[in-house]
Structure formats: structure tokens, C-alpha cells
Design a protein around this motif. Structure first.
Motif, mmCIF file in Angstrom:
data_model
loop_
_atom_site.group_PDB
_atom_site.id
_atom_site.type_symbol
_atom_site.label_atom_id
_atom_site.label_comp_id
_atom_site.label_asym_id
_atom_site.label_seq_id
_atom_site.Cartn_x
_atom_site.Cartn_y
_atom_site.Cartn_z
ATOM 1 N N ASN A 17 -12.841 -13.913 -24.291
ATOM 2 C CA ASN A 17 -11.852 -13.161 -23.510
ATOM 3 C C ASN A 17 -10.494 -13.094 -24.194
ATOM 4 O O ASN A 17 -9.493 -12.754 -23.561
ATOM 5 C CB ASN A 17 -11.680 -13.774 -22.115
ATOM 6 C CG ASN A 17 -12.896 -13.638 -21.236
ATOM 7 O OD1 ASN A 17 -13.227 -14.544 -20.487
ATOM 8 N ND2 ASN A 17 -13.597 -12.513 -21.311
ATOM 9 N N TYR A 18 -10.461 -13.377 -25.478
ATOM 10 C CA TYR A 18 -9.190 -13.455 -26.200
ATOM 11 C C TYR A 18 -8.372 -12.176 -26.064
ATOM 12 O O TYR A 18 -7.142 -12.226 -25.915
ATOM 13 C CB TYR A 18 -9.466 -13.753 -27.675
ATOM 14 C CG TYR A 18 -8.230 -13.913 -28.514
ATOM 15 C CD1 TYR A 18 -7.534 -15.123 -28.525
ATOM 16 C CD2 TYR A 18 -7.748 -12.861 -29.295
ATOM 17 C CE1 TYR A 18 -6.393 -15.286 -29.300
ATOM 18 C CE2 TYR A 18 -6.611 -13.015 -30.072
ATOM 19 C CZ TYR A 18 -5.933 -14.220 -30.068
ATOM 20 O OH TYR A 18 -4.801 -14.366 -30.819
ATOM 21 N N ALA A 19 -9.016 -11.032 -26.096
ATOM 22 C CA ALA A 19 -8.301 -9.757 -26.079
ATOM 23 C C ALA A 19 -7.737 -9.402 -24.707
ATOM 24 O O ALA A 19 -6.968 -8.439 -24.591
ATOM 25 C CB ALA A 19 -9.229 -8.631 -26.543
ATOM 26 N N LEU A 20 -8.066 -10.164 -23.688
ATOM 27 C CA LEU A 20 -7.638 -9.842 -22.326
ATOM 28 C C LEU A 20 -6.430 -10.645 -21.859
ATOM 29 O O LEU A 20 -6.009 -10.525 -20.708
ATOM 30 C CB LEU A 20 -8.799 -10.067 -21.344
ATOM 31 C CG LEU A 20 -10.057 -9.234 -21.597
ATOM 32 C CD1 LEU A 20 -11.124 -9.553 -20.545
ATOM 33 C CD2 LEU A 20 -9.732 -7.744 -21.605
ATOM 34 N N GLY A 21 -5.873 -11.463 -22.739
ATOM 35 C CA GLY A 21 -4.740 -12.279 -22.315
ATOM 36 C C GLY A 21 -3.963 -12.801 -23.501
ATOM 37 O O GLY A 21 -3.925 -12.176 -24.568
ATOM 38 N N HIS A 22 -3.374 -13.962 -23.309
ATOM 39 C CA HIS A 22 -2.484 -14.530 -24.318
ATOM 40 C C HIS A 22 -2.687 -16.034 -24.398
ATOM 41 O O HIS A 22 -2.850 -16.706 -23.378
ATOM 42 C CB HIS A 22 -1.017 -14.242 -23.972
ATOM 43 C CG HIS A 22 -0.732 -12.791 -23.742
ATOM 44 N ND1 HIS A 22 -0.407 -11.925 -24.767
ATOM 45 C CD2 HIS A 22 -0.753 -12.055 -22.602
ATOM 46 C CE1 HIS A 22 -0.235 -10.711 -24.274
ATOM 47 N NE2 HIS A 22 -0.425 -10.764 -22.964
ATOM 48 N N VAL A 23 -2.653 -16.557 -25.603
ATOM 49 C CA VAL A 23 -2.654 -18.000 -25.846
ATOM 50 C C VAL A 23 -1.403 -18.312 -26.638
ATOM 51 O O VAL A 23 -1.198 -17.769 -27.730
ATOM 52 C CB VAL A 23 -3.909 -18.452 -26.612
ATOM 53 C CG1 VAL A 23 -3.851 -19.959 -26.875
ATOM 54 C CG2 VAL A 23 -5.175 -18.093 -25.843
ATOM 55 N N THR A 24 -0.545 -19.155 -26.060
ATOM 56 C CA THR A 24 0.725 -19.501 -26.688
ATOM 57 C C THR A 24 0.865 -21.014 -26.685
ATOM 58 O O THR A 24 1.048 -21.632 -25.626
ATOM 59 C CB THR A 24 1.907 -18.881 -25.924
ATOM 60 O OG1 THR A 24 1.716 -17.476 -25.814
ATOM 61 C CG2 THR A 24 3.217 -19.155 -26.642
ATOM 62 N N GLY A 25 0.751 -21.635 -27.854
ATOM 63 C CA GLY A 25 0.822 -23.093 -27.904
ATOM 64 C C GLY A 25 -0.321 -23.697 -27.102
ATOM 65 O O GLY A 25 -1.496 -23.432 -27.356
ATOM 66 N N THR A 26 0.023 -24.483 -26.082
ATOM 67 C CA THR A 26 -0.999 -25.110 -25.234
ATOM 68 C C THR A 26 -1.144 -24.380 -23.905
ATOM 69 O O THR A 26 -1.723 -24.924 -22.960
ATOM 70 C CB THR A 26 -0.657 -26.593 -24.979
ATOM 71 O OG1 THR A 26 0.607 -26.681 -24.299
ATOM 72 C CG2 THR A 26 -0.588 -27.372 -26.286
ATOM 73 N N ALA A 28 -2.266 -20.711 -21.767
ATOM 74 C CA ALA A 28 -3.099 -19.511 -21.855
ATOM 75 C C ALA A 28 -3.095 -18.812 -20.503
ATOM 76 O O ALA A 28 -3.110 -19.463 -19.451
ATOM 77 C CB ALA A 28 -4.527 -19.870 -22.260
ATOM 78 N N PHE A 29 -3.067 -17.478 -20.529
ATOM 79 C CA PHE A 29 -3.092 -16.727 -19.283
ATOM 80 C C PHE A 29 -3.595 -15.319 -19.551
ATOM 81 O O PHE A 29 -3.395 -14.751 -20.627
ATOM 82 C CB PHE A 29 -1.696 -16.664 -18.639
ATOM 83 C CG PHE A 29 -0.601 -16.209 -19.567
ATOM 84 C CD1 PHE A 29 -0.248 -14.869 -19.675
ATOM 85 C CD2 PHE A 29 0.077 -17.138 -20.347
ATOM 86 C CE1 PHE A 29 0.757 -14.459 -20.532
ATOM 87 C CE2 PHE A 29 1.087 -16.738 -21.210
ATOM 88 C CZ PHE A 29 1.428 -15.390 -21.308
ATOM 89 N N PHE A 30 -4.298 -14.778 -18.559
ATOM 90 C CA PHE A 30 -4.757 -13.402 -18.650
ATOM 91 C C PHE A 30 -3.594 -12.444 -18.375
ATOM 92 O O PHE A 30 -2.640 -12.788 -17.660
ATOM 93 C CB PHE A 30 -5.866 -13.138 -17.635
ATOM 94 C CG PHE A 30 -7.192 -13.741 -18.021
ATOM 95 C CD1 PHE A 30 -8.000 -13.120 -18.962
ATOM 96 C CD2 PHE A 30 -7.628 -14.928 -17.458
ATOM 97 C CE1 PHE A 30 -9.223 -13.664 -19.328
ATOM 98 C CE2 PHE A 30 -8.844 -15.483 -17.810
ATOM 99 C CZ PHE A 30 -9.648 -14.854 -18.748
ATOM 100 N N ALA A 31 -3.691 -11.245 -18.915
ATOM 101 C CA ALA A 31 -2.737 -10.198 -18.552
ATOM 102 C C ALA A 31 -2.819 -9.974 -17.044
ATOM 103 O O ALA A 31 -3.918 -9.951 -16.485
ATOM 104 C CB ALA A 31 -3.068 -8.911 -19.300
ATOM 105 N N ALA A 35 -6.353 -10.200 -14.600
ATOM 106 C CA ALA A 35 -6.668 -11.325 -13.709
ATOM 107 C C ALA A 35 -5.460 -12.240 -13.641
ATOM 108 O O ALA A 35 -4.674 -12.316 -14.591
ATOM 109 C CB ALA A 35 -7.886 -12.097 -14.202
ATOM 110 N N PRO A 36 -5.284 -12.980 -12.544
ATOM 111 C CA PRO A 36 -4.107 -13.827 -12.403
ATOM 112 C C PRO A 36 -4.287 -15.242 -12.946
ATOM 113 O O PRO A 36 -3.425 -16.091 -12.751
ATOM 114 C CB PRO A 36 -3.913 -13.866 -10.882
ATOM 115 C CG PRO A 36 -5.310 -13.773 -10.348
ATOM 116 C CD PRO A 36 -6.047 -12.869 -11.295
ATOM 117 N N VAL A 125 -8.191 -6.714 -9.587
ATOM 118 C CA VAL A 125 -7.049 -5.809 -9.720
ATOM 119 C C VAL A 125 -7.419 -4.643 -10.634
ATOM 120 O O VAL A 125 -8.583 -4.440 -10.970
ATOM 121 C CB VAL A 125 -5.799 -6.570 -10.216
ATOM 122 C CG1 VAL A 125 -5.254 -7.474 -9.113
ATOM 123 C CG2 VAL A 125 -6.113 -7.418 -11.463
ATOM 124 N N THR A 126 -6.418 -3.867 -11.041
ATOM 125 C CA THR A 126 -6.679 -2.555 -11.643
ATOM 126 C C THR A 126 -7.487 -2.616 -12.936
ATOM 127 O O THR A 126 -8.264 -1.705 -13.229
ATOM 128 C CB THR A 126 -5.364 -1.820 -11.911
ATOM 129 O OG1 THR A 126 -4.521 -2.646 -12.731
ATOM 130 C CG2 THR A 126 -4.653 -1.492 -10.599
#
Length: 232
Positions: A17-26, A28-31, A35-36, A125-126
């Protein structure tokens, strides 16, 4: 040693699912339009302050953890929802005869949002449809049942958004769609799993009858930075 599913959001965003969100340091969250869900790499208490700084939006997020924790400030806790993570242990490649189901695409999103808003199987969501593999059953051109995929950590795939319109309960639609998802995931060489609220005895009973077993407790913490509400 921790299991990959002990931290499903983190491991999903680090792999399929890497392309659907962000990983920054430690963190991670989806766009938010997908998803929330959010997670941290290690212990929740140690990682939540960094997650607060990493998230660039004010939308509420659902922090997913197999740890029961007291949420530290500056986060505001909106809700803490206990649940179970269940993993499929039933027969390989189960067969299911049932109503005709069709793949769901972007044109179906308004109907999918309406159905999930009515039945509340979890956030939809959308752009949630980007997780993929959604199928639906229609009655007189109206979407009445659906299921699909969500988190996709290496070697595993989560079945999600399993729901049926209240006017069509008891017809076996959810069971049929669930087994189709199990079959698809196994054909891909992966293991199906899902999440369910711990007070949803009816759903837990259905999942157990199909071969799912409780693997671990899981907690969904609905958190906000600067206001907002989110239904889980």
C-alpha cells in the motif's frame, strides 16, 4: 518476535500500500481521501508525538495498534474502539454459489459510500476504492451488498467493507462475497484477514463459521489535531 499483523497499517504502507499514503521516519498514514488510518513503527507511546508532527492535515485519523495505551497530548482522543483481528484458517479455496457479483469501479463510488454510510462497516471515503478488488451485488440496479480489500501487508490481504443493505439481510450475500474474497486472496498466494469490533457478536459468529479465528485484540483510537469527527 512481533508478527507482521501486530502492526498492519505500518507494514501495509511499507509494502503493497506504499503508493496510497506516506511513511515519514517512524510514522505512517494513508492519504485522507483513501483511508483515515495511521500507525507508528514501534511502541505507541514513543511514536505518537512524532506522528502528531508528521501528519500535515487536520482530518481525524484512526491510530491502529495491538497495544492498549493512554493517548498522550497534544492528541485529542475522540473514541477508543476495541476489536479483534481475525485470520482465515478454513479450507483452502472455498467455493460459494450465490448471487451474481460484479466488479465495482469508480462509477460506483457514490453508491458504495451511501451503502457504507448506512451500514457502517468501517470508514469508506472518495478514494477508498483504490485499495482494489471490490465486488458488489445489485438488486434492480441498486447496490445492496459489497466487499473488498483494504490493508495489504506482505503476505496478507485484509477483507473489508463487508456490508449488506438492511432490506436484504438473510440472503447469504455477505457470506458469498466473503468467500469470494478468501478465494481470490489465496489464489494470489496470500493469507486473508479482517478486523471486527469486539461487540459485534453477529459478525464474529459469521466469520468464525466461515473459518476465521481470532488472532489478537486490536484497538482503533480515533484522534484529532484541531477538531473534526469521524465515524468508525
Amino acid at each position: 518476535m512481533k508478527h507482521i499483523l501486530d502492526n498492519p497499517v505500518w507494514n501495509a504502507l511499507r509494502t503493497h500500500n506504499y503508493a496510497l499514503g506516506h511513511v515519514t521516519g517512524t510514522s505512517a498514514f494513508f492519504a485522507p481521501e483513501v483511508a483515515p488510518f495511521a500507525a507508528v513503527e514501534g511502541a505507541a507511546l514513543a511514536g505518537l508525538p512524532e506522528l502528531y508532527e508528521a501528519i500535515p492535515f487536520d482530518n481525524p485519523v484512526i491510530f491502529v495498534s495491538n497495544e492498549e495505551v493512554t493517548i498522550p497530548r497534544p492528541w485529542h482522543l475522540l473514541a477508543a474502539v476495541p476489536g479483534y483481528q481475525m485470520i482465515y484458517k478454513g479450507p483452502d479455496f472455498p467455493h460459494s454459489d450465490g448471487a451474481v457479483s460484479i466488479p465495482l469501479g469508480s462509477d460506483h463510488v457514490p453508491e458504495m459510500i451511501a451503502l457504507t454510510s448506512l451500514t457502517n462497516p468501517g470508514p469508506f471515503v472518495t478514494e477508498t476504492i483504490r485499495f482494489g478488488h471490490y465486488e458488489g451485488i445489485f438488486d434492480n440496479a441498486r447496490l445492496v451488498a459489497m466487499a473488498g480489500q483494504r490493508m495489504h501487508p506482505e503476505g496478507f490481504a485484509e477483507i473489508s467493507a463487508v456490508c449488506t443493505h438492511p432490506d436484504h439481510l438473510g440472503k447469504g450475500y455477505a457470506r458469498h462475497l466473503l468467500l469470494r474474497q478468501v478465494n481470490r486472496i489465496q489464489l494470489n498466494g496470500e493469507v486473508p484477514f479482517l478486523h471486527v469490533k469486539s461487540d459485534n457478536a453477529r459478525a464474529i459468529g459469521v466469520y468464525e463459521s466461515l473459518g476465521f479465528e481470532k488472532r489478537t485484540r486490536i484497538f482503533f483510537y480515533v484522534l484529532k489535531k484541531n477538531g473534526g469527527e469521524l465515524k468508525v
